[in-house]
Design an enzyme around this catalytic site. Structure first.
Site, PDB file in Angstrom:
ATOM      1  N   GLU A  51       0.829  -1.216   0.000  1.00  0.00           N
ATOM      2  CA  GLU A  51       0.000   0.000   0.000  1.00  0.00           C
ATOM      3  C   GLU A  51       0.861   1.262   0.000  1.00  0.00           C
ATOM      4  O   GLU A  51       0.384   2.350   0.317  1.00  0.00           O
ATOM      5  CB  GLU A  51      -0.948  -0.027   1.198  1.00  0.00           C
ATOM      6  CG  GLU A  51      -1.893  -1.223   1.198  1.00  0.00           C
ATOM      7  CD  GLU A  51      -3.153  -1.031   0.331  1.00  0.00           C
ATOM      8  OE1 GLU A  51      -3.729   0.063   0.350  1.00  0.00           O
ATOM      9  OE2 GLU A  51      -3.541  -1.999  -0.372  1.00  0.00           O
ATOM     10  N   HIS A  66      -4.678   1.470   7.297  1.00  0.00           N
ATOM     11  CA  HIS A  66      -3.279   1.796   6.983  1.00  0.00           C
ATOM     12  C   HIS A  66      -2.634   2.312   8.266  1.00  0.00           C
ATOM     13  O   HIS A  66      -3.308   2.939   9.090  1.00  0.00           O
ATOM     14  CB  HIS A  66      -3.179   2.936   5.943  1.00  0.00           C
ATOM     15  CG  HIS A  66      -3.570   2.547   4.558  1.00  0.00           C
ATOM     16  ND1 HIS A  66      -4.361   3.342   3.764  1.00  0.00           N
ATOM     17  CD2 HIS A  66      -3.265   1.456   3.814  1.00  0.00           C
ATOM     18  CE1 HIS A  66      -4.525   2.765   2.584  1.00  0.00           C
ATOM     19  NE2 HIS A  66      -3.882   1.617   2.591  1.00  0.00           N
ATOM     20  N   CYS A  77      -3.104  11.186   3.733  1.00  0.00           N
ATOM     21  CA  CYS A  77      -3.389  10.298   2.597  1.00  0.00           C
ATOM     22  C   CYS A  77      -3.213  11.029   1.279  1.00  0.00           C
ATOM     23  O   CYS A  77      -2.888  10.431   0.265  1.00  0.00           O
ATOM     24  CB  CYS A  77      -4.845   9.822   2.629  1.00  0.00           C
ATOM     25  SG  CYS A  77      -5.302   8.913   4.075  1.00  0.00           S
TER      26      CYS A  77
HETATM   27  O1  SUG Z   1      -7.821   2.823   0.019  1.00  0.00           O
HETATM   28  N1  SUG Z   1     -10.597   4.944   0.133  1.00  0.00           N
HETATM   29  C1  SUG Z   1      -9.169   4.778   0.222  1.00  0.00           C
HETATM   30  C2  SUG Z   1      -8.613   5.710   1.264  1.00  0.00           C
HETATM   31  C3  SUG Z   1      -7.105   5.711   1.251  1.00  0.00           C
HETATM   32  C4  SUG Z   1      -6.534   6.471   2.391  1.00  0.00           C
HETATM   33  N2  SUG Z   1      -5.139   6.497   2.294  1.00  0.00           N
HETATM   34  C5  SUG Z   1      -4.273   6.445   3.342  1.00  0.00           C
HETATM   35  N3  SUG Z   1      -4.679   6.124   4.557  1.00  0.00           N
HETATM   36  N4  SUG Z   1      -3.045   6.664   3.124  1.00  0.00           N
HETATM   37  C6  SUG Z   1      -8.821   3.320   0.535  1.00  0.00           C
HETATM   38  O2  SUG Z   1      -9.545   2.698   1.325  1.00  0.00           O
HETATM   39  C7  SUG Z   1     -12.791   4.624  -0.860  1.00  0.00           C
HETATM   40  C8  SUG Z   1     -13.398   4.668  -2.232  1.00  0.00           C
HETATM   41  C9  SUG Z   1     -14.897   4.561  -2.215  1.00  0.00           C
HETATM   42  O3  SUG Z   1     -15.447   3.883  -1.343  1.00  0.00           O
HETATM   43  O4  SUG Z   1     -15.522   5.182  -3.096  1.00  0.00           O
HETATM   44  C10 SUG Z   1     -11.290   4.447  -0.884  1.00  0.00           C
HETATM   45  O5  SUG Z   1     -10.769   3.848  -1.806  1.00  0.00           O
END
Ligand code: SUG
EC number: 3.5.3.23
Length: 448
Positions: free
Chosen positions: A174, A250, A371
Site C-alpha cells: 500500500e 493503513h 493520505c
Molecule cells: O484505500 N478509500 C481509500 C482511502 C485511502 C486512504 N489512504 C491512506 N490512509 N493513506 C482506501 O480505502 C474509498 C473509495 C470509495 O469507497 O468510493 C477508498 O478507496
C-alpha cells in the site's frame, strides 16, 4: 547541500464519488452511495496545497487518473464502443462500473514507496509503485501511477523507478501509507520504518480477524531490497491486528513520523517497546536522537483516532526546529481530540502548532491530509531535476483552480457514473491537465 521534504499532493479527479468500495475503511463504508461534490473536493485539496506553499514549504502536485477506466472494463469482458462498454457495465454490473470510476488515486500516500538518495545503495531516489491489490478499484491504479511518476521524475541519473510488486495478496503493498522515514536532516542517511499488517509466509505473526491487513511483511522487505536499503537503515514493525479490526486500514491512520519524531497511538503497534528501542539505536548510529510522542488511549481512544483522523495529519518541520501538525477539521469537531491537541501544543514539546483544514469530501472516503500527499525528500540538485511543471506556484494554483471550475461537476451519484458523456468530459479535462503540468502523454486514451 540543502535538502527538502517535498509534499506531492494528489489532485482529486473529476469522478470523485462515494462507492463504498473499501471494506475495513469505516468512512468509505458508512458514506456509501451518498452524493459527492468533485468540484468542492478538488478545490479543498488545492487550498491545502496553496496554504503549505504560502507557509514556505515546497509543494508539488500529482495528476489524477483516467476514469471511468474503460480498459479495465474491457478486460472484464465488456465490449463495443467506449459508450457501449459503460452502458453495458451500468446495466449488468454496476459495482464494477463504480469501481472503474473511483477517483481513489487522489490518495497518493498509496501511490508508491519512496526512498531518498541518502538511503539507497546507488545514491538515487527510488520509487516502487504500490500494487494496492487488496481492493480491485485501487489495483488498477499502478500502471498509470508509474507513467505519471516517470514523467515527474524522469532523469535516470537521479531517479530509479520500480514496477509494482507481483499482484497477489502475499505481496500486498500500500506504498507510503505504511512507511515513514526518520532522519536528522532530510539530506542525511536515515532509518526507514516499514509497518506491515500480516506475514504471508510466516504463521507466527498474528493477523486481524475482521478486516483485511493490506500490507504484508514480505512486500515491505521486497521494497527495501529493490531500493538497496542497508540493514542498519531499516526497521520493520507489525501493526496491532486489533486496531486494524477497528478500522485502522493503513498505519498512517494511527501514526505519523517526521525528522526524528514518531507521533503514535499507544495501541498502534505490537511489541512497541522493542520497536522503539530498535528505532532509537539505529537512528543514533546515524547521528540522530529518536523522539517518541505517544498518545495514551486514556486520552484518545482508537475509535476517536479513527473518527477524527488525528494521526492522518502532516507533521512538518518549522524553521525554528519545532513541528507543525496539519489536521482535518474532524479533529476540531471531536471534543476529546481537540482537548488533547490543545494540551499538546501548550506543553512546550516538539509539536507547537496545529493548523486545521476542511477536507470533508476526501475524509468521507477515509482520506485525510496525510493520505493526500506523497513525501519525496530531495536535495537541491534532485529538486532541480524534477519536472518543473508539477511544482506548485501561485500562477499554477490559479490555473488549476480555473481548470477545476471549468471541467468539474458539483454533484456525482451512481446515475452520473453511468452517463457515457462523463468519460468525454474527463478525457477533455485530463488532456488539458497534461499540458498544464507538462507531463506529456500518460493516460491510456492518449497512448492507445
Ligand atoms: O484505500 N478509500 C481509500 C482511502 C485511502 C486512504 N489512504 C491512506 N490512509 N493513506 C482506501 O480505502 C474509498 C473509495 C470509495 O469507497 O468510493 C477508498 O478507496
Amino acid at each position: 547541500m540543502k535538502s527538502y521534504e517535498v509534499n506531492f499532493d494528489g489532485l482529486v479527479g473529476p469522478t470523485h464519488n462515494y462507492g463504498g468500495l473499501s471494506f475495513g475503511n469505516v468512512a468509505s463504508q458508512s458514506n456509501s452511495q451518498q452524493s459527492s461534490n468533485p468540484k468542492e473536493a478538488a478545490l479543498q485539496g488545492l487550498a491545502k496545497m496553496k496554504a503549505l506553499m504560502d507557509m514556505g514549504f515546497v509543494q508539488g502536485v500529482l495528476a489524477p487518473q483516467e476514469r471511468p477506466d474503460v480498459g479495465a472494463l474491457r478486460s472484464l469482458g465488456f465490449g463495443g464502443t467506449d459508450a457501449q462498454v459503460i452502458e453495458q457495465a451500468a446495466k449488468e454490473a454496476m459495482p464494477l462500473l463504480v469501481a472503474s470510476c473511483s477517483a481513489s488515486s487522489m490518495w497518493v500516500a498509496n501511490a508508491a514507496t519512496v526512498s531518498p538518495s541518502a538511503d539507497t545503495a546507488d545514491g538515487r531516489v527510488h520509487f516502487t509503485a504500490a500494487n494496492l491489490n487488496c481492493k480491485y478499484h485501487r489495483s488498477i491504479e499502478h500502471p498509470t501511477t508509474s507513467r505519471v511518476l516517470g514523467a515527474m521524475f524522469a532523469d535516470q541519473k537521479h531517479f530509479a523507478h520500480h514496477a509494482a510488486l507481483p499482484a497477489v495478496a502475499q505481496f500486498g503493498d500500500e506504498g507510503a501509507a505504511n512507511h515513514t522515514r526518520f532522519c536528522r536532516d532530510y539530506g542525511e542517511a536515515g532509518v526507514e520504518f516499514f509497518v506491515f499488517g500480516r506475514s504471508a509466509f510466516d504463521p507466527r505473526y498474528p493477523a486481524p480477524q475482521k478486516y483485511p491487513a493490506r500490507q504484508t511483511l514480505e512486500a515491505s522487505q521486497a521494497v527495501a531490497r529493490l531500493h538497496g536499503l542497508s540493514d542498519g537503515g531499516v526497521v520493520y514493525a507489525q501493526q496491532n491486528p486489533a486496531v486494524i479490526d477497528q478500522g485502522v486500514f493503513h498505519n498512517d491512520v494511527i501514526a505519523v513520523g517526521n525528522g526524528e519524531a514518531l507521533f503514535y497511538h499507544e495501541d498502534a503497534f505490537l511489541d512497541t517497546e522493542q520497536m522503539l528501542a530498535e528505532l532509537s539505536a539505529k537512528l543514533a548510529k546515524r547521528g540522530g536522537q529518536f523522539k517518541a510522542i505517544c498518545v495514551p488511549r486514556a486520552q484518545v481512544s482508537v475509535e476517536d483516532a479513527v473518527r477524527s483522523y488525528l494521526f492522518n495529519s502532516q507533521l512538518l518541520s518549522q524553521a525554528d526546529g519545532s513541528m507543525l501538525l496539519i489536521v482535518p477539521q474532524e479533529c476540531q469537531n471531536n471534543e476529546r481530540v481537540w482537548q488533547y491537541l490543545q494540551t499538546l501544543i501548550s506543553s512546550g514539546g516538539l509539536i507547537r502548532e496545529v493548523k486545521v483544514f476542511d477536507l470533508k469530501q476526501s475524509m468521507q472516503n477515509g482520506g485525510g491530509p496525510a493520505c493526500l500527499r506523497l513525501r519525496v525528500a530531495l536535495n537541491e540538485t534532485e529538486l532541480a531535476a524534477v519536472n518543473p511543471g508539477v511544482i506548485m506556484t501561485a500562477p499554477l494554483y490559479g490555473t488549476l483552480t480555473q481548470w477545476v471550475e471549468k471541467h468539474y461537476r458539483d454533484r456525482m451519484t451512481e446515475n452520473d457514473l453511468a452517463d457515457p458523456q462523463l468519460l468525454l468530459e474527463c478525457r477533455a479535462a485530463l488532456d488539458e491537465l497534461t499540458q498544464i503540468l507538462k507531463l506529456g502523454a500518460v493516460y491510456p486514451f492518449q497512448i492507445n
